[in-house]
Scaffold this motif. Structure first.
Motif, PDB file in Angstrom:
ATOM      1  N   ASN A 154      55.455  34.250  34.926  1.00 30.63           N
ATOM      2  CA  ASN A 154      54.829  35.756  35.373  1.00 30.63           C
ATOM      3  C   ASN A 154      53.251  35.593  35.234  1.00 30.63           C
ATOM      4  OD1 ASN A 154      57.244  36.515  35.349  1.00 30.63           O
ATOM      5  ND2 ASN A 154      57.230  37.703  33.277  1.00 30.63           N
ATOM      6  N   ALA A 155      52.763  34.849  34.334  1.00 34.82           N
ATOM      7  CA  ALA A 155      50.972  34.690  34.438  1.00 34.82           C
ATOM      8  C   ALA A 155      50.638  34.167  35.584  1.00 34.82           C
ATOM      9  CB  ALA A 155      50.952  33.721  33.128  1.00 34.82           C
ATOM     10  N   ALA A 156      51.301  32.935  36.090  1.00 36.97           N
ATOM     11  CA  ALA A 156      50.902  32.325  37.437  1.00 36.97           C
ATOM     12  C   ALA A 156      51.169  33.510  38.584  1.00 36.97           C
ATOM     13  CB  ALA A 156      51.919  31.082  37.604  1.00 36.97           C
ATOM     14  N   GLU A 157      52.169  34.143  38.702  1.00 34.64           N
ATOM     15  CA  GLU A 157      52.246  35.143  39.676  1.00 34.64           C
ATOM     16  C   GLU A 157      51.224  36.413  39.589  1.00 34.64           C
ATOM     17  OE1 GLU A 157      54.229  34.860  42.029  1.00 34.64           O
ATOM     18  OE2 GLU A 157      56.012  33.927  41.651  1.00 34.64           O
ATOM     19  N   ALA A 158      50.655  36.711  38.418  1.00 35.37           N
ATOM     20  CA  ALA A 158      49.724  37.678  38.249  1.00 35.37           C
ATOM     21  C   ALA A 158      48.304  36.930  38.743  1.00 35.37           C
ATOM     22  CB  ALA A 158      49.874  38.097  36.942  1.00 35.37           C
ATOM     23  N   PHE A 159      48.178  35.764  38.574  1.00 37.11           N
ATOM     24  CA  PHE A 159      46.807  35.216  38.717  1.00 37.11           C
ATOM     25  C   PHE A 159      46.814  34.944  40.189  1.00 37.11           C
ATOM     26  CE2 PHE A 159      44.196  31.391  39.662  1.00 37.11           C
ATOM     27  CZ  PHE A 159      43.256  31.748  38.870  1.00 37.11           C
ATOM     28  N   ILE A 160      47.991  34.661  41.012  1.00 32.98           N
ATOM     29  CA  ILE A 160      47.996  34.483  42.456  1.00 32.98           C
ATOM     30  C   ILE A 160      47.721  35.838  43.058  1.00 32.98           C
ATOM     31  CG2 ILE A 160      49.654  34.205  44.299  1.00 32.98           C
ATOM     32  CD1 ILE A 160      50.707  31.862  42.779  1.00 32.98           C
ATOM     33  N   GLN A 161      48.258  36.996  42.554  1.00 33.38           N
ATOM     34  CA  GLN A 161      47.848  38.105  43.191  1.00 33.38           C
ATOM     35  C   GLN A 161      46.650  38.610  43.029  1.00 33.38           C
ATOM     36  OE1 GLN A 161      50.438  41.222  40.888  1.00 33.38           O
ATOM     37  NE2 GLN A 161      52.459  40.426  41.700  1.00 33.38           N
ATOM     38  N   LEU A 162      45.861  38.435  42.098  1.00 37.60           N
ATOM     39  CA  LEU A 162      44.402  38.654  41.907  1.00 37.60           C
ATOM     40  C   LEU A 162      43.586  37.669  42.884  1.00 37.60           C
ATOM     41  CD1 LEU A 162      43.721  39.216  38.009  1.00 37.60           C
ATOM     42  CD2 LEU A 162      43.754  40.784  40.207  1.00 37.60           C
ATOM     43  N   LEU A 163      44.100  36.328  42.939  1.00 35.87           N
ATOM     44  CA  LEU A 163      43.346  35.369  43.978  1.00 35.87           C
ATOM     45  C   LEU A 163      43.574  35.906  45.290  1.00 35.87           C
ATOM     46  CD1 LEU A 163      44.621  31.735  43.207  1.00 35.87           C
ATOM     47  CD2 LEU A 163      42.228  32.675  43.279  1.00 35.87           C
ATOM     48  N   CYS A 164      44.797  36.432  45.723  1.00 36.87           N
ATOM     49  CA  CYS A 164      45.036  36.810  47.181  1.00 36.87           C
ATOM     50  C   CYS A 164      43.964  37.963  47.336  1.00 36.87           C
ATOM     51  CB  CYS A 164      46.425  37.114  47.561  1.00 36.87           C
ATOM     52  SG  CYS A 164      47.440  35.613  47.371  1.00 36.87           S
ATOM     53  N   LYS A 165      44.158  39.016  46.322  1.00 40.31           N
ATOM     54  CA  LYS A 165      43.109  40.190  46.465  1.00 40.31           C
ATOM     55  C   LYS A 165      41.613  39.972  46.681  1.00 40.31           C
ATOM     56  CE  LYS A 165      41.611  44.124  43.629  1.00 40.31           C
ATOM     57  NZ  LYS A 165      41.639  44.712  42.246  1.00 40.31           N
TER      58      LYS A 165
END
Length: 293
Positions: free
Chosen positions: A276-287
């Motif tokens: 979940n932490a990795a998925e959340a980090f990727i979302q911020l990266l893409c944003k």
């Protein structure tokens, strides 16, 4: 087999030192030595050769290394999967980040992530992009944010985020600033300061010049773009640097036919379930990358 023994073993392998490994796993050096001795006792073989201050793997140690990494990765993935069942964003997130991206692309992302998800412990290692590929393949990191390789790695998935345009730069008083219509061939007459050929960026630049039968007169090679910027700014040569790095210490030149760019983004192992932490980090990266377009 106790995972703590394997953690000590891998720490010694990766650091090449019992004392540095002790700092990494937050133990004393005698405690690390004791764990290695106990592991050797359990396996009935010697894992390290210790000659003077040098530490190297024995044949048995070399055989154990990939299996030890797989065991620890399985244990950590199991722990993370159980934590993720609650839907919370918590646990450890191990990131490999290139120095350039860490300085110029990620500060705001990391700040926002740690503010939103205080229960996540973020462990960051700064390293060269080429090394990060192998580290992710081995399972040492969940995600790497780096310069992407020109070719696809079979066990990894790569996701471009930014196109990094490389610009021809010199010091403001460099002789190249006096040439009205600069051509690629003329750059061969002046020293260049470029990323080492061990890097994707260095090889991309060399390939461009090789395809045009233009010789590169490379006086200095280094993997650190900030170091290259400094040396260019004091007049030691010309270089190709990302546009994001250009300031009033450099002069950007136009050169007919010279257009280079590289892809920056993130990678992860295609067979690894992201936390979940990795998925959340990727979302911020893409944003963040969409905002930078």
């Amino acid at each position: 087999m106790d995972t703590q023994l394997l953690e000590a073993f891998i720490a010694v392998v990766e650091s090449g030192s019992f004392s540095v490994a002790a700092e990494r796993v937050h133990l004393t050096q005698p405690a690390v030595s004791k764990r290695i001795a106990l592991l050797e006792q359990q396996l009935d073989c010697r894992l390290f050769d210790r000659i003077a201050r040098n530490v190297s793997l024995t044949e048995a140690g070399t055989a154990l290394l990939p299996k030890a990494r797989n065991i620890l990765l399985t244990v950590e993935e199991t722990r993370q999967s159980i934590r993720d069942l609650s839907g919370s964003v918590a646990g450890n997130l191990r990131l490999a980040i290139s120095h350039h991206i860490g300085l110029h692309r990620l500060p705001s992302v990391l700040k926002e992530f740690t503010t939103r998800h205080p229960k996540v412990r973020v462990d960051i290692d700064f390293m060269e992009s080429e090394i990060a590929y192998e580290a992710v393949r081995q399972g040492r990191f969940e995600i790497a944010v780096i310069t992407l390789a020109p070719e696809q790695h079979p066990s990894l998935q790569a996701f471009p985020l930014w196109q990094d345009h490389l610009q021809l730069v010199v010091a403001p008083d460099h002789p190249l600033t006096q040439i009205a219509k600069l051509k690629v061939a003329e750059l061969s007459n002046y020293p260049a300061i470029l990323p080492d050929l061990s890097t994707y960026t260095g090889r991309k630049i060399k390939q461009f010049f090789d395809q045009r039968d233009c010789k590169l007169s490379t006086s200095i090679a280094t993997n650190y773009l900030e170091t290259i910027k400094m040396m260019v700014s004091v007049g030691l040569g010309w270089s190709m640097l990302p546009a994001i790095m250009i300031d009033d210490t450099l002069c950007q030149l136009d050169c007919e036919g010279l257009a280079l760019e590289r892809s920056l983004g993130y990678i992860h192992h295609q067979n690894r379930s992201l936390s979940n932490a990795a998925e959340a980090f990727i979302q911020l990266l893409c944003k963040s990358s969409r905002g930078a377009q």
